[in-house]
Design a protein around this motif. Structure first.
Motif, PDB file in Angstrom:
ATOM      1  N   LEU A  97      49.037  33.131  49.442  1.00 27.38           N
ATOM      2  CA  LEU A  97      49.418  34.223  48.735  1.00 27.38           C
ATOM      3  C   LEU A  97      50.835  34.722  47.412  1.00 27.38           C
ATOM      4  O   LEU A  97      50.775  35.474  47.095  1.00 27.38           O
ATOM      5  N   THR A  98      50.935  33.410  46.914  1.00 29.31           N
ATOM      6  CA  THR A  98      52.367  32.860  46.418  1.00 29.31           C
ATOM      7  C   THR A  98      52.410  32.820  45.097  1.00 29.31           C
ATOM      8  O   THR A  98      51.074  32.551  44.850  1.00 29.31           O
ATOM      9  N   ASP A  99      53.013  32.980  44.393  1.00 32.72           N
ATOM     10  CA  ASP A  99      52.613  32.383  42.803  1.00 32.72           C
ATOM     11  C   ASP A  99      52.779  31.047  42.593  1.00 32.72           C
ATOM     12  O   ASP A  99      52.495  30.203  41.676  1.00 32.72           O
ATOM     13  N   ASN A 107      40.679  30.480  39.141  1.00 35.17           N
ATOM     14  CA  ASN A 107      40.687  31.604  39.318  1.00 35.17           C
ATOM     15  C   ASN A 107      39.910  32.635  40.315  1.00 35.17           C
ATOM     16  O   ASN A 107      40.152  34.066  40.271  1.00 35.17           O
ATOM     17  N   ARG A 124      42.386  35.551  41.517  1.00 31.45           N
ATOM     18  CA  ARG A 124      41.687  36.845  40.885  1.00 31.45           C
ATOM     19  C   ARG A 124      41.142  37.500  41.352  1.00 31.45           C
ATOM     20  O   ARG A 124      40.751  38.960  41.097  1.00 31.45           O
ATOM     21  N   VAL A 125      39.970  37.264  42.096  1.00 30.96           N
ATOM     22  CA  VAL A 125      39.155  37.950  41.973  1.00 30.96           C
ATOM     23  C   VAL A 125      39.005  38.357  43.249  1.00 30.96           C
ATOM     24  O   VAL A 125      38.189  39.678  42.551  1.00 30.96           O
ATOM     25  N   PRO A 127      41.838  39.267  45.282  1.00 32.92           N
ATOM     26  CA  PRO A 127      43.659  39.020  45.646  1.00 32.92           C
ATOM     27  C   PRO A 127      43.584  39.782  47.612  1.00 32.92           C
ATOM     28  O   PRO A 127      42.848  40.089  47.614  1.00 32.92           O
ATOM     29  N   SER A 158      42.978  43.605  48.892  1.00 29.04           N
ATOM     30  CA  SER A 158      41.544  44.479  48.168  1.00 29.04           C
ATOM     31  C   SER A 158      40.185  43.992  48.738  1.00 29.04           C
ATOM     32  O   SER A 158      39.965  42.892  49.311  1.00 29.04           O
ATOM     33  N   THR A 181      37.765  37.319  31.845  1.00 33.32           N
ATOM     34  CA  THR A 181      38.312  35.979  32.373  1.00 33.32           C
ATOM     35  C   THR A 181      39.395  35.343  31.429  1.00 33.32           C
ATOM     36  O   THR A 181      40.351  34.473  32.363  1.00 33.32           O
ATOM     37  N   ALA A 234      45.126  39.500  32.824  1.00 33.16           N
ATOM     38  CA  ALA A 234      45.169  40.465  34.178  1.00 33.16           C
ATOM     39  C   ALA A 234      45.520  39.794  35.027  1.00 33.16           C
ATOM     40  O   ALA A 234      45.343  38.613  35.413  1.00 33.16           O
ATOM     41  N   SER A 235      46.358  40.721  35.531  1.00 33.05           N
ATOM     42  CA  SER A 235      46.560  39.886  37.226  1.00 33.05           C
ATOM     43  C   SER A 235      46.741  40.840  38.474  1.00 33.05           C
ATOM     44  O   SER A 235      46.499  40.954  38.351  1.00 33.05           O
ATOM     45  N   ARG A 236      46.914  39.941  39.538  1.00 39.50           N
ATOM     46  CA  ARG A 236      46.671  40.724  41.168  1.00 39.50           C
ATOM     47  C   ARG A 236      47.296  42.201  40.417  1.00 39.50           C
ATOM     48  O   ARG A 236      46.349  43.104  41.052  1.00 39.50           O
ATOM     49  N   HIS A 268      44.487  44.471  39.791  1.00 32.18           N
ATOM     50  CA  HIS A 268      43.231  44.690  40.067  1.00 32.18           C
ATOM     51  C   HIS A 268      41.973  45.859  40.421  1.00 32.18           C
ATOM     52  O   HIS A 268      40.769  45.935  39.830  1.00 32.18           O
ATOM     53  N   ASN A 269      42.673  46.997  40.961  1.00 33.95           N
ATOM     54  CA  ASN A 269      42.236  47.796  40.783  1.00 33.95           C
ATOM     55  C   ASN A 269      41.801  48.423  39.096  1.00 33.95           C
ATOM     56  O   ASN A 269      40.602  48.972  38.696  1.00 33.95           O
ATOM     57  N   LEU A 318      41.001  46.567  36.949  1.00 29.40           N
ATOM     58  CA  LEU A 318      40.495  45.605  36.603  1.00 29.40           C
ATOM     59  C   LEU A 318      38.327  46.282  37.183  1.00 29.40           C
ATOM     60  O   LEU A 318      37.110  46.302  36.675  1.00 29.40           O
TER      61      LEU A 318
END
Lengths: 207, 315
Positions: free
Chosen positions: A121-123, A152, A155-156, A158, A161, B87, B91-93, B96-97, B99
């Motif tokens: 969960l880190t960068d 990727n 990002r779908v 995280p 969420s 893609t 856009a980062s974490r 998320h909302n 997106l």
């Protein structure tokens, strides 16, 4: 049926595309796939791109504390994907995880493992590997160890969420590797880690 | 209503005929130059022709399905295009909302507005409402790094992939005297003219192309290809004037206009691809790359075509 529904959903959501680099998925070898771990959906994505004949024989290795909490989670983890559940909290647990995995290999299954041990969960790109992959590969030296980079998916979905957003993912398979005869634990872990990282697509590489 | 169907079937038959000729040429080229699939150019051509068949059949079925079919088809295209665009963004974490809102609220709402033909709202929903409210969602996440870039990219993705795409089905809601119920043919005319212009620019470029227009953006685009494709596609647009409310010269001007927009749209989308370091937007259509690779010229042409029609022809 449920597995079909889940993998189809994964396809629709992420248009996941497999890439084979030095690896022929059609060969019917038994394998230990090791992948970067960013999401609970990781093994679903690997499953979704494997040839159908391989799927049934490929078992994800997952944490029992998470997947044995009952209900839908247990149904998906155990019944649908036939996960091999490992007790991560080892206090008072008799089963040695490596022995469990080796037993599954001996039964003819392929395994999907996440050598980081937990979701990243880190960068940083990739956490340090735990030693399990070395001990497993050493105990069954004939079996191909295949690096798999999942691109990727972090990002779908995280952490924290619940709604996955549809972004496109790739699953990149690298060339199979084996533990060398006199290779030390640290050397093999470093080699495996490099092999996995080298699969990560880089923007500037694109034509 | 019946003659709409007849005209539509004639158009579809025409497209089928063109594809049949293309398939035959492709098969001959393959037998002569690439019997074992060794010539990449021929293989790519045949991949493209096969994909064209699938696309032509899909769009024909949608057009025959009337308004429901068309809105549904472009809803799916819009989703696929937005997925490809997002893609490639930063856009980062933290987004998320935002997106999730873009995919699961903005996109369906825009197409719902198109469906109920609420012009007053669908033409400002994304440029005004979403433009102002979307950054709020991202700001609430508290992540400030690259904020302007992230917000601008997401907003532009929505403009291109949702707003522009939705103006294709919106063409069906235009009320043009003497052309009632024929909105589906307006769409067919736009798609056929713009896509043929793409194909013809490629063909002319291959045959007589010498001078590159924008080598840094798109190395395959040449002046000769552009002029040849542009003029021949305009001629085709004029020949197909039975699908439109236009007179002959109006069809020519409108054709020129949508073809120019299509060409410029293609250049802009290429610039984005170069910037992101990718060759194609996606990998979903064999031989074509992604949905945006195929849609890019229609994207820029659709809203302009819509508003010209609305301003000069509609009541």
């Amino acid at each position: 049926m449920t597995a079909w529904a889940i993998t189809t959903f994964a396809h629709l959501l992420t248009a996941v595309q497999p890439q084979w680099q030095g690896f022929d998925p059609a060969e019917r070898h038994q394998r230990i796939y090791f992948a970067n771990h960013v999401s609970h959906g990781d093994f679903v994505l690997i499953w979704a791109v494997l040839p159908k004949s391989h799927r049934r024989r490929t078992r994800p290795v997952a944490g029992a504390d998470y997947w044995r909490r009952g209900g839908l989670r247990e149904f998906i983890g155990s019944d649908v994907f036939n996960s091999l559940l490992i007790e991560r909290n080892r206090d008072g647990v008799e089963d040695d995880p490596i022995a469990q995995m080796a037993a599954a290999l001996d039964e003819g299954s392929s395994l999907i493992i996440f050598p980081e041990g937990t979701r990243n969960l880190t960068d940083t790109e990739l956490l340090a590997f735990r030693s399990g992959i070395y001990r497993l590969a050493r105990s069954r030296p004939g079996i191909d160890v295949v690096p798999v980079w999942i691109d990727n998916l972090n990002r779908v979905l995280p952490k924290g969420s619940f709604i996955p957003v549809p972004l496109m993912c790739k699953v990149i398979f690298g060339a199979p590797m084996h533990v060398g005869k006199d290779e030390t634990k640290d050397a093999f872990l470093a080699r495996a880690r490099t092999a996995l990282l080298s699969l990560k697509p880089r923007q500037e590489d694109a034509p | 209503m019946n003659d709409v169907r007849a005209d539509l079937l004639a158009t579809i038959a025409g497209i089928g005929g063109v594809l049949l000729v293309a398939s035959i040429i492709g098969a001959i080229l393959q037998r002569r130059y690439s019997p074992d699939g060794e010539n990449a150019a021929v293989e790519n051509l045949n991949d493209r022709i096969r994909a064209w068949w699938v696309m032509a059949i899909t769009i024909s079925v949608a057009l025959l399905g009337g308004r429901t079919g068309v809105v549904l088809l472009f809803f799916i295209c819009s989703f696929a295009a937005l997925r490809e665009f997002m893609t490639l963004t930063n856009a980062s974490r933290a987004d998320h909302n935002t997106l999730a809102a873009a995919f699961f609220i903005v996109l369906p709402v825009q197409f719902y507005l198109i469906w109920i033909e609420w012009y007053g709202l669908y033409s400002i929903f994304i440029p005004v409402w979403v433009f102002l409210l979307l950054p709020v969602v991202s700001a609430l996440s508290g992540e400030t790094r690259n904020f302007l870039i992230r917000v601008a990219e997401m907003q532009w993705a929505l403009m291109i992939c949702v707003f522009c795409v939705s103006h294709v089905p919106a063409l069906m809601s235009l009320n043009i005297p003497g052309h009632e119920g024929r909105g589906v043919l307006l769409i067919a005319w736009l798609v056929v003219t713009v896509q043929l212009s793409d194909v013809l620019q490629y063909v002319w470029g291959k045959l007589v192309g010498r001078h590159k227009i924008a080598p840094r953006l798109s190395p395959s685009k040449t002046v000769e290809g552009f002029l040849g494709g542009c003029l021949s596609a305009t001629a085709i647009g004029m020949a197909l004037k039975f699908m439109t409310p236009f007179t002959l010269w109006q069809a020519g001007l409108m054709g020129l206009c949508v073809i120019m927009m299509g060409f410029l749209g293609g250049l802009v989308m290429s610039a984005i691809k170069r910037d992101r370091g990718v060759k194609d937007w996606g990998h979903t259509i064999a031989g074509h790359g992604g949905f945006i690779d195929r849609l890019d010229s229609v994207l820029f042409a659709a809203p302009i075509y819509f508003h010209l029609l609305r301003y000069y022809w509609s009541v």
